[in-house]
Scaffold this active site. Structure first.
Site: not given
Ligand SMILES: Cc1cc2nc3c(=O)[nH]c(=O)nc-3n(C[C@H](O)[C@H](O)[C@H](O)COP(=O)(O)OP(=O)(O)OC[C@H]3O[C@@H](n4cnc5c(N)ncnc54)[C@H](O)[C@@H]3O)c2cc1C
Length: 591
Positions: A139, A158, A167, A173, A413
């Site tokens: 993101a 970061e 990620t 997917a 799920r």
């Protein structure tokens, strides 16, 4: 893109010698890596470390990045006494240990190749940009590219030693509807269907306005990524619990492909437009007159201040690895379960701690939906990492330790994981066959790995036929065959659905008849946290009254309201791209 490698700039030797009377030659050591054994070969020439070669199956973007960084640093500094890469500590320690062993084989003594390399520079650093992004995962990178596209100067803060966060390790997917790939396969789909399934799958507690933005903008997010050169595999699949065949997988497979694509895009803007601070956890959002105007962070003890002229975007990911916090808030869909440390987590542990939630809350943001945590059925026993064969896709069966199927493998799920918890030992065998792996040497669409590698690691077992498979998993062969036949009857369309509700509606559904068979034991694992910072459709963080907090935006897993009580597989990557893009563009254009 300028990576502020404070460590390298300020590095100096504290003590020790550079090299020693070591014997030239090639030395090898194999150690246990994070995912699989790592074999390290060190070449010594003229008493110096000339080269290091590594054979490994560490994760792209994570362990592989650490290996490259550490190898380069060891060779450059002729020392193994260097900092590890945060977020890849197992790989780092193991690699450095293997290199030290090779040096010992060459005759190195304690103290050789051991000068301390440190960035003990304590002088505070202040940088300024239009948009400051906290968290350089999927993101964060999407937000950064979007902000750059809208003319902003960007800083990324970061905490790990690499970009991409969890990620990097995701299956990749991305759910989007009405795409050319779906059309080519004859799959009918549209944003309204995506919206309805996301609402229903999330137990109808998501914010419909946010879900609409997600479903409406996922197709253009896919095109946006293609515009950056990312290739999608034309074979549209269904991630575990996707509930429909709309999961688009990048090629090469895996979430790291998004990270690499977005990083390349950042690099195009150059160091004047984008600066990246690695190994720099944010500790505070700076407020002035009710507005968020910057970020305070620490780089190995050094104070870093990033001033934001237009906005700060929080993209710090989820909190699935924060055991204490997840237990505290677990009053939703898993309230009856103990989500303590006995359950593993699929994410990068040090990343998924939920720090961004605290930062945003302190700045006045409301946190919503924290009580709903996602448990995924694809965990590896012991760690919860999603290694080896996957539950995503079709033609894979859940078989319990009695040899029976017990759930509709195409279910959501929460349904899948609850069914697993109800089985003996809360575990099951994931069974696949030649249909999914026609060629053991080919790279799998979902894992990016070959079956040959998975078998070599020993967690996946292979059987020529069902009798052999029954022996491996210690069940009655007749019972196992009956279980597989119950699936095959649906796949052959002899019955419309089985007693679990499985229907063969996917273009990949086929009867599973031919060996070899592949099997791995799986357990539920903490995977995603649906709750987080309350945002509006413009990715502005809002307070408990729904008022925008000036200067504060959020995107990705750190936000709440999009996935309700249960996220559909493939909707997180769509979320990162859609809301990251919106956050970046709105922050860049803020007045
Ligand atoms: C194994 C696995 C498979 C998955 N597969 C899929 C899939 O196929 N499809 C799908 O849709 N979803 C999938 N998901 C979920 C999805 O990948 C995640 O929800 C998503 O990648 C999260 O992205 P993010 O950018 O919000 O967070 P991340 O990618 O985790 O990035 C957050 C970043 O913020 C950094 N950070 C945290 N705190 C701080 C701080 N204080 N200061 C500075 N930086 C900080 C972290 O280090 C990290 O780099 C999967 C997840 C996992 C773990």
């Amino acid at each position: 893109m300028k990576q502020i490698t404070l460590a390298v700039l300020a590095a100096f030797a504290i003590a020790g010698t550079c090299s020693a009377a070591v014997k030239d030659g090639t030395y090898t050591k194999t150690v246990t890596g994070h995912n699989a054994p790592i074999t390290v070969t060190v070449d010594i020439k003229g008493g110096k470390i000339a080269s290091i070669a590594t054979k490994d199956l560490e994760s792209p973007g994570v362990g592989k990045v650490a290996i490259k960084k550490l190898e380069d640093s060891v060779i450059k500094n002729q020392s193994t006494n260097i900092d590890i890469v945060s977020g890849a500590s197992v790989t780092s320690f193991q690699l450095l240990g293997a290199i030290k062993d090779c040096l010992k084989q060459a005759g190195a003594e304690k103290g050789d190749f051991n000068k301390r390399i440190t960035d003990a520079n304590k002088a505070p650093v202040t940088e300024r940009a239009d948009v400051v992004i906290v968290g350089g995962g999927g993101a964060g990178l999407a937000s950064a590219v979007s902000a750059l596209e809208h003319g902003a100067k960007v800083i990324i803060i970061e905490k790990l030693g690499f970009l991409g966060g969890s990620t990097n390790v995701c299956g990749g997917a991305l759910n989007a509807s009405g795409t050319k790939y779906q059309k080519a396969l004859g799959i009918e789909d549209n944003p309204q269907k995506h919206f309805e399934q996301t609402m229903k799958g999330g137990h109808n507690v998501s914010d419909p306005k946010l879900v609409k933005v997600l479903a409406d903008n996922a197709p253009s997010a896919l095109l946006w990524l293609e515009g950056m050169g990312l290739k999608f595999n034309p074979k549209v699949g269904a991630a575990t619990g996707a509930l429909y065949q709309r999961s688009h997988y990048p090629n090469p497979a895996g979430g790291n492909t998004y990270v690499v694509t977005l990083e390349k895009q950042l690099a195009k803007y150059g160091p004047d437009r984008v600066k990246v601070f690695l190994e720099t956890p944010a500790t505070e959002l700076i407020m002035k007159d009710g507005r968020v105007v910057g970020v305070k962070a620490k780089h190995k003890g050094q104070d870093v201040t990033a001033v934001a002229d237009k906005g700060v975007i929080v993209t710090t990911g989820g909190f699935g690895s924060n055991v204490e916090f997840r237990q505290k808030v677990n009053t939703g869909v898993w309230k009856e379960a103990d989500l303590g440390k006995e359950i593993g987590c699929s994410n990068i542990g040090v990343a998924a701690q939920g720090q961004g939630l605290q930062l945003a809350e302190k700045a006045g943001a409301e946190l919503i939906g924290l009580s709903d945590i996602q448990v995924h059925p694809n965990g590896s026993p012991g760690t919860g990492l999603m290694l080896d064969i996957k539950t995503s896709g079709r033609n894979r069966l859940f078989i319990n330790t009695n040899g029976d199927r017990f759930v509709n493998e195409g279910a959501a799920r929460d349904v899948l994981s609850k069914a697993v918890f109800a089985q003996p030992g809360s575990t099951y065998w994931l069974v696949q066959n030649k249909l999914r792996y026609p060629d053991e040497n080919a790279i799998d669409l979902l894992s990016g790995r070959t079956m040959r590698d998975m078998l070599a690691q020993g967690r996946v077992k292979k059987a020529a036929n069902l009798d052999e498979l029954a022996k491996i998993i210690n069940v009655d062969p007749a019972r196992l065959k009956a279980a597989i036949e119950s699936y095959n009857q649906v796949a052959r369309h002899e019955v419309e659905q089985d007693k679990f509700g499985f229907k063969a509606t996917h273009t990949d559904d086929r009867p599973m008849v031919e060996g070899p068979w592949y099997v791995a034991r799986k357990v539920p694992t903490i995977h995603h946290t649906m709750g987080g910072i309350h945002i509006d459709t413009g990715a502005h963080a809002v307070n408990a009254k729904g008022e925008i907090i000036p200067g504060l935006y959020a995107a990705g897993e750190v936000t709440g309201g999009i996935h309700g009580a249960n996220r559909l597989g493939g909707n997180a990557v769509a979320d990162l791209m859609v809301f990251g893009r919106i956050a970046g563009s709105n922050a860049a254009q803020a007045k």
